[in-house]
Design a protein around this motif. Structure first.
Motif, short mmCIF file in Angstrom:
data_model
loop_
_atom_site.label_atom_id
_atom_site.label_comp_id
_atom_site.label_asym_id
_atom_site.label_seq_id
_atom_site.Cartn_x
_atom_site.Cartn_y
_atom_site.Cartn_z
N LEU A 40 0.84 -1.20 0.00
CA LEU A 40 0.00 0.00 0.00
C LEU A 40 0.87 1.24 0.00
N MET A 41 1.92 1.20 0.81
CA MET A 41 2.90 2.29 0.84
C MET A 41 4.28 1.65 1.00
N PRO A 42 5.08 1.51 -0.04
CA PRO A 42 4.83 1.96 -1.42
C PRO A 42 3.79 1.08 -2.11
N PHE A 43 2.96 1.72 -2.93
CA PHE A 43 1.86 1.02 -3.58
C PHE A 43 2.39 0.00 -4.58
N GLY A 44 1.94 -1.23 -4.42
CA GLY A 44 2.36 -2.29 -5.33
C GLY A 44 3.73 -2.87 -5.05
N SER A 45 4.39 -2.42 -3.97
CA SER A 45 5.73 -2.92 -3.62
C SER A 45 6.67 -2.94 -4.82
N PRO A 46 6.91 -1.78 -5.45
CA PRO A 46 7.75 -1.78 -6.66
C PRO A 46 9.20 -2.11 -6.36
N ALA A 47 9.88 -2.65 -7.35
CA ALA A 47 11.32 -2.91 -7.23
C ALA A 47 12.06 -1.58 -7.28
N PRO A 48 13.32 -1.55 -6.86
CA PRO A 48 14.10 -0.31 -6.95
C PRO A 48 14.04 0.27 -8.35
N GLY A 49 13.84 1.57 -8.41
CA GLY A 49 13.71 2.24 -9.71
C GLY A 49 12.83 3.46 -9.58
N ASP A 50 12.34 3.97 -10.71
CA ASP A 50 11.58 5.23 -10.72
C ASP A 50 10.29 5.13 -9.92
N ALA A 51 9.58 4.00 -10.02
CA ALA A 51 8.31 3.87 -9.31
C ALA A 51 8.52 3.91 -7.80
N LEU A 52 9.56 3.24 -7.32
CA LEU A 52 9.84 3.26 -5.89
C LEU A 52 10.23 4.66 -5.42
#
Length: 495
Positions: free
Chosen positions: A441-453
């Motif tokens: 939820l935070m971070p939403f979607g548990s993104p991998a390291p990168g721009d989304a995170l």
């Protein structure tokens, strides 16, 4: 006009005064959360006009919301200067179009469509052969159309760009079908002599670029002698192109940009901090490059927490490290773990209930969420606690209140704010609770390291820096306590 221009700068700190006193040439002001950004730029504008260095009628300040523009105008007028234009990009561009339209064409001015869902539904039908019945799908399609426009991506280039960036089109469409939909939407709109909000910016760009319309372009540029762009970290490629064209692609160097790369939270909508970071290379040499890093809003405890959120970022060298301008440390930032989402909502409601019972106003309290779907349960808990509230979603305010008289709540105390973090940007509250601080939820979607995170990290930072006096971050182990995998604390929480 103010008879003593120097008095306008008296209440500014050293860095703010340096920024406000730099009146000529390109200026960049990197302003952290709570660092007095609006105070500085409005006093800079008022000071320059009061001295007679700038003509108020040729001074334009653009920002990203109607509220922020109104606040700018009000503050400048309170400093004794009238006639300055403070507006959103879209409002400023619309006025420019209206001013020169009759000089460039005999065609009627297009109708501005504020709700284009019917057009999008028709384009979907033409592109796919079926009806778009899901309102969420229509919302996502609208967002994608807007993204292509502000990113300056034509329908012909859409499939290539999405393939190169691994962007997934919405509503289950493949890239070519989405490109067909965008083309159908534009064709339908043109056939009806209609424009949407981003067309306003595109049309002014075209007008300023077309050598056959140079007289109309000159009319627009003559009214922009001095330009200030607020929230510059959030400009899109389209807005940046318009800003460059307003300045004659840099021939007018009286431009000031203001922003903070750490508060870039709208990348999904086309915003980028690239232009703020590269302003020195694009417009240099700069007349002034000032950093405002003293947060006068938040306690030292909150500021320390905010700095630690960014400290783990691989991009931390490009972010400001704040210091608190307030005396003392302030209340410790607390982290709470609850069994269920409802327990969490009730815990937050009871926390605010205690604050109100001790003399705080409901309007001084805010619950921040990552997504709109979290807000209903929080509202229910606040109702149980006898607290009025209002909801601010990513789509704007929803009125939500109780009968304040029967609850014996002082109407002057207002209501607790429930808001997504995105919608809370630019706001501040003495007491803030951020709920749902668990992975996924935070971070939403548990993104991998990168721009989304990184975007999610910046979003947490923005949420934290909304708090003035107290801050609580919390999460729940499960949705309802009846099985399922146990949640884990989000990676941005401090241990």
């Amino acid at each position: 006009m103010n008879d003593q221009p120097e008095s306008i700068l008296e209440s500014l700190d050293e860095a703010q005064r340096e920024a406000a006193g730099a009146l000529d040439g390109p200026v960049r002001i990197v302003a952290g959360a709570g660092a007095g950004k609006t105070r500085t730029i409005t006093r800079r504008i008022a000071y320059a006009c009061a001295r007679g260095d700038w003509d108020p009628a040729r001074t334009l300040a653009v920002t990203f919301s109607v509220k922020a523009a109104q606040e700018m105008r009000s503050r400048i007028a309170d400093l004794g200067v009238d006639g300055v234009t403070a507006a959103t990009f879209h409002s400023a561009a619309l006025h420019q179009l209206n001013r020169v339209w009759a000089d460039v064409t005999e065609a009627p001015f297009p109708d501005l469509v504020s709700d284009n869902r019917a057009l999008i539904a028709g384009a979907y039908r033409r592109a796919t052969g079926s009806d778009a019945e899901d309102p969420l799908a229509l919302r996502d399609l609208e967002a994608e159309i807007n993204w292509t426009k502000v990113s300056l991506i034509s329908p012909a280039d859409y499939a290539r760009v999405t393939a190169a960036t691994h962007r997934q089109p919405p509503a289950g469409l493949d890239a070519q079908r989405m490109a067909d939909l965008i083309g159908a939407y534009e064709a339908d709109k043109t056939a009806r002599n209609q424009i949407d909000f981003n067309d306003i910016l595109l049309m002014v760009c075209h007008l300023l670029e077309d050598p056959e319309l140079k007289d109309a372009a000159a009319v627009i540029r003559r009214r922009i002698g001095w330009l200030t762009v607020d929230e510059y970290q959030d400009v899109s490629p389209l807005q940046h192109r318009l800003m460059r064209l307003w300045t004659g692609d840099g021939s007018n160097r009286n431009v000031c940009v203001v922003g903070d790369a750490a508060q870039t939270i709208y990348s999904f909508a086309g915003a980028t901090s690239y232009y703020l970071r590269s302003f020195g290379e694009e417009f240099g040499p700069l007349a002034a490059d000032v950093t405002l890093n003293v947060d006068y809003r938040s306690t030292a405890a909150v500021v320390r927490y905010a700095n630690r959120v960014l400290a783990a970022s691989p991009e931390r060298a490009g972010y400001i490290r704040l210091t608190s301008g307030r005396e003392g440390t302030g209340a410790r930032v607390t982290q709470m773990r609850y069994a269920t989402d409802m327990d969490e909502a009730r815990g937050v409601a009871q926390r605010f209930r205690r604050f109100v019972d001790r003399g705080a106003k409901p309007s001084q309290c805010a619950v921040l969420t990552r997504i709109n779907a979290q807000q209903g349960m929080v509202g229910a808990a606040l109702r149980e606690a006898g607290l009025s509230y209002r909801v601010r979603t990513d789509a704007g305010w929803q009125a939500q209140s109780l009968d304040v008289e029967s609850l014996k709540v002082d109407p002057s105390g207002g209501a607790v704010t429930i808001s997504t973090i995105h919608a809370a940007k630019g706001l501040e509250f003495p007491h803030v609770c951020i709920v749902g601080c668990s992975e996924g939820l935070m971070p939403f979607g548990s993104p991998a390291p990168g721009d989304a995170l990184e975007e999610e990290r910046r979003l947490m930072y923005v949420g934290v820096t909304r708090a003035e006096d107290t801050l609580q971050l919390s999460f729940a182990d499960s949705k309802d306590g009846y099985g399922g995998a146990s949640r884990v604390p989000c990676r941005f929480l401090q241990r």
